[in-house]
Every structure is written in C-alpha cells, then in structure tokens.
Motif scaffolding. Structure first.
Motif, short mmCIF file in Angstrom:
data_model
loop_
_atom_site.label_atom_id
_atom_site.label_comp_id
_atom_site.label_asym_id
_atom_site.label_seq_id
_atom_site.Cartn_x
_atom_site.Cartn_y
_atom_site.Cartn_z
N LEU A 1 0.82 -1.21 0.00
CA LEU A 1 0.00 0.00 0.00
C LEU A 1 0.86 1.27 0.00
CD1 LEU A 1 -2.84 -1.20 2.39
CD2 LEU A 1 -2.99 -0.81 -0.08
N PHE A 2 1.99 1.25 0.71
CA PHE A 2 2.90 2.40 0.65
C PHE A 2 3.37 2.63 -0.78
CE2 PHE A 2 4.45 1.81 5.31
CZ PHE A 2 3.42 2.60 5.79
N ILE A 3 3.75 1.56 -1.45
CA ILE A 3 4.21 1.68 -2.84
C ILE A 3 3.09 2.18 -3.74
CG2 ILE A 3 4.98 0.35 -4.86
CD1 ILE A 3 6.60 -1.41 -2.87
N GLN A 4 1.89 1.68 -3.53
CA GLN A 4 0.76 2.07 -4.36
C GLN A 4 0.38 3.53 -4.18
OE1 GLN A 4 -2.60 -0.55 -3.93
NE2 GLN A 4 -3.87 0.60 -5.33
N TYR A 5 0.43 4.05 -2.96
CA TYR A 5 -0.11 5.38 -2.68
C TYR A 5 0.93 6.47 -2.42
CZ TYR A 5 -4.54 2.90 -2.28
OH TYR A 5 -5.64 2.13 -2.54
N TRP A 6 2.22 6.16 -2.37
CA TRP A 6 3.23 7.17 -2.07
C TRP A 6 3.50 8.03 -3.30
CZ3 TRP A 6 4.55 9.51 2.00
CH2 TRP A 6 5.70 10.29 2.04
N THR A 7 3.44 9.36 -3.13
CA THR A 7 3.65 10.29 -4.24
C THR A 7 5.06 10.86 -4.26
OG1 THR A 7 3.01 12.25 -2.98
CG2 THR A 7 1.23 11.03 -4.09
N GLY A 8 5.83 10.60 -3.23
CA GLY A 8 7.15 11.21 -3.07
C GLY A 8 7.12 12.29 -2.00
N LYS A 9 5.90 12.72 -1.67
CA LYS A 9 5.71 13.75 -0.64
C LYS A 9 4.73 13.28 0.44
CE LYS A 9 8.11 16.95 -2.80
NZ LYS A 9 9.46 17.21 -2.38
N LYS A 10 3.72 12.52 0.02
CA LYS A 10 2.68 12.09 0.96
C LYS A 10 1.95 10.88 0.37
CE LYS A 10 -0.84 14.99 -1.05
NZ LYS A 10 -2.14 15.53 -0.85
N LEU A 11 1.10 10.28 1.18
CA LEU A 11 0.23 9.21 0.69
C LEU A 11 -0.95 9.85 -0.03
CD1 LEU A 11 0.17 6.83 3.78
CD2 LEU A 11 1.25 6.38 1.58
N SER A 12 -1.24 9.37 -1.23
CA SER A 12 -2.38 9.92 -1.98
C SER A 12 -3.71 9.43 -1.41
CB SER A 12 -2.27 9.54 -3.46
OG SER A 12 -2.33 8.13 -3.61
N LYS A 13 -3.66 8.37 -0.61
CA LYS A 13 -4.86 7.84 0.04
C LYS A 13 -4.45 7.37 1.43
CE LYS A 13 -8.40 4.30 -0.37
NZ LYS A 13 -8.84 3.13 -1.11
N LYS A 14 -5.21 7.76 2.43
CA LYS A 14 -4.93 7.32 3.79
C LYS A 14 -5.57 5.97 4.02
CE LYS A 14 -4.30 11.89 5.53
NZ LYS A 14 -4.13 12.68 6.69
N PHE A 15 -4.93 5.16 4.86
CA PHE A 15 -5.50 3.86 5.21
C PHE A 15 -5.12 3.52 6.64
CE2 PHE A 15 -1.45 3.19 3.09
CZ PHE A 15 -0.78 2.30 3.92
N THR A 16 -5.85 2.56 7.20
CA THR A 16 -5.66 2.14 8.58
C THR A 16 -5.41 0.63 8.63
OG1 THR A 16 -7.99 1.65 8.90
CG2 THR A 16 -7.28 3.93 9.38
N GLN A 17 -5.16 0.12 9.82
CA GLN A 17 -4.99 -1.32 9.98
C GLN A 17 -6.25 -2.05 9.53
OE1 GLN A 17 -2.20 -3.24 11.36
NE2 GLN A 17 -3.41 -4.86 10.42
N LYS A 18 -7.42 -1.47 9.78
CA LYS A 18 -8.67 -2.10 9.35
C LYS A 18 -8.72 -2.21 7.82
CE LYS A 18 -13.66 -1.86 9.89
NZ LYS A 18 -14.80 -1.17 10.44
N ASP A 19 -8.27 -1.17 7.13
CA ASP A 19 -8.22 -1.21 5.66
C ASP A 19 -7.24 -2.29 5.19
OD1 ASP A 19 -9.98 1.03 5.35
OD2 ASP A 19 -8.29 2.37 5.78
N VAL A 20 -6.14 -2.43 5.91
CA VAL A 20 -5.14 -3.45 5.56
C VAL A 20 -5.74 -4.85 5.75
CG1 VAL A 20 -2.90 -4.44 6.21
CG2 VAL A 20 -3.17 -1.96 6.00
N ASP A 21 -6.51 -5.03 6.80
CA ASP A 21 -7.16 -6.33 7.04
C ASP A 21 -8.12 -6.67 5.90
OD1 ASP A 21 -5.73 -6.49 9.39
OD2 ASP A 21 -7.38 -5.79 10.65
N ILE A 22 -8.84 -5.69 5.40
CA ILE A 22 -9.73 -5.90 4.26
C ILE A 22 -8.91 -6.18 3.00
CG2 ILE A 22 -11.41 -4.76 2.73
CD1 ILE A 22 -12.37 -3.23 5.30
N TYR A 23 -7.83 -5.43 2.83
CA TYR A 23 -6.94 -5.61 1.67
C TYR A 23 -6.34 -7.02 1.66
CZ TYR A 23 -3.11 -4.50 -1.58
OH TYR A 23 -2.23 -4.48 -2.63
N ARG A 24 -6.06 -7.56 2.83
CA ARG A 24 -5.51 -8.92 2.94
C ARG A 24 -6.45 -9.93 2.27
NH1 ARG A 24 -2.01 -10.86 6.56
NH2 ARG A 24 -2.30 -9.11 7.98
N LYS A 25 -7.74 -9.72 2.40
CA LYS A 25 -8.73 -10.63 1.81
C LYS A 25 -8.98 -10.32 0.34
CE LYS A 25 -10.90 -11.26 6.26
NZ LYS A 25 -11.97 -10.86 7.14
N GLN A 26 -8.83 -9.06 -0.05
CA GLN A 26 -9.10 -8.64 -1.42
C GLN A 26 -7.94 -8.96 -2.37
OE1 GLN A 26 -11.96 -7.35 -2.69
NE2 GLN A 26 -10.96 -7.50 -4.67
#
Length: 190
Positions: free
Chosen positions: A114-139
């Motif tokens: 997710l860091f690689i996907q959303y890092w712009t070089g200055k900030k994350l283009s999308k914020k996420f939490t541990q809960k989002d990561v848990d959902i991402y694990r299944k997706q």
C-alpha cells in the motif's frame, strides 16, 4: 555480451522519478524510496521503532556499484537521465513520519504494497488504517487471480476434482455430523 544484457536492464530505472525498494529486516518489511532529484532515500515503515539496518546500506551500495558499471560500459548512460550522481549509498535519508502504523505482527508486507501504491514522493495519496489493511488482505488474492496480467484464465479452470488428487477423508466427519443431526443418539445409529 552478458554484461551488456544486464546493463540494458539497469537503464530503464534511470528514467524514473522514484524507485521503490521493498526491504526485509529479519521478520519485518519496509520500503525505501530512491528520489534521485533530491538525492534522498525516503524510509516508509509501518513500525517506526524498527529502524533500517545493514540491509539498506548494502542494497544501496550494490545499486551504486551497478550504476557505475553501467556507466563505464555504455557512455550514453550519463546523458539519458537526470540523476545528479550514482552514489545513492551516500545520499541523505529521511524517515517519513505520520504514516499508518500496523497493530499486529503480520501485516508489514501488505503495508509495503500500500505504501508503494499510494506514495507520491511527498505524501500518501490515500490514507489507510490497519482495518483497511485487514480488508486488503482478503481482497488481494482475488485481485491477483482475476488480474488481466494473470496468464492463467481463471474462468477456464475446471471445477472437477483432479483425477490424481488424494481423496479427502470423510468418514469420521460424516459420522459425527450424522450423530449431531439425530436427536437422542450417540453414534448416529437408530
């Protein structure tokens, strides 16, 4: 000839504004981002207390060595990019603060993705939490399986059991299930 082949694989990296490195320190994964224009290595880590170790320095020294060898082999390397120099192992390092933090001991690889996907070089283009990561694990497995880049056509996969597969044991499970279904019996017999 072999040297020329790997040198040509190095060249495309010189055209990027950011190069992401997924690095492992023991049981933990984190991201180092090479930002050539700023001569900076950014560290994105879901457990900030686990600072990078020798693996980062060794990786950067290896990259610097390959870049120098590529330059020696092909003179046009110097003209084909905007890198100020190849001494990435000497560039400054910035640990990025205020990133999402993992709350378990098994999600660091997903945070890396997710860091690689959303890092712009200055900030994350999308914020996420541990809960989002848990959902991402299944997706993630579904995304990979049904990706257009997956060479296996999932829709054509047979749902019939493989003839060479070892059959699953069912007898003890079936008996137990039958016992539960028949009130007042212990063995499933009438």
């Amino acid at each position: 000839m072999e040297k020329l082949r790997w040198v040509t694989k190095v060249l495309p990296y010189l055209k990027h504004d950011m190069i992401f490195l997924a690095l492992n320190r023991g049981l933990h994964w984190y991201v180092a981002v090479i930002i050539p224009e700023e001569r900076d290595i950014q560290i994105l880590n879901s457990i900030p207390s686990m600072e990078p170790g020798d693996e980062l320095q060794q990786t950067l020294e290896g990259i610097a060595a390959y870049l120098r060898m590529a330059e020696e082999t092909l003179k046009e390397v110097s003209k084909s990019h905007k890198w100020p120099d190849y001494d990435v192992h000497l560039w400054s390092r910035t640990t990025i603060k205020n990133l999402p933090k993992q709350k378990d001991q098994s999600s660091c690889g997903l945070f890396v993705l997710l860091f690689i996907q959303y890092w712009t070089g200055k900030k994350l283009s999308k914020k996420f939490t541990q809960k989002d990561v848990d959902i991402y694990r299944k997706q993630l497995p579904c995304d990979m399986l049904y990706s257009g880049k997956n060479k296996i056509d999932v829709r054509k996969m047979s749902k019939k059991p493989d003839a060479d597969a070892v059959p699953a044991r069912r007898s003890s499970r079936r008996k137990r299930k039958r016992t539960e279904d028949v009130p007042g019996t212990l063995s499933g017999e009438d």
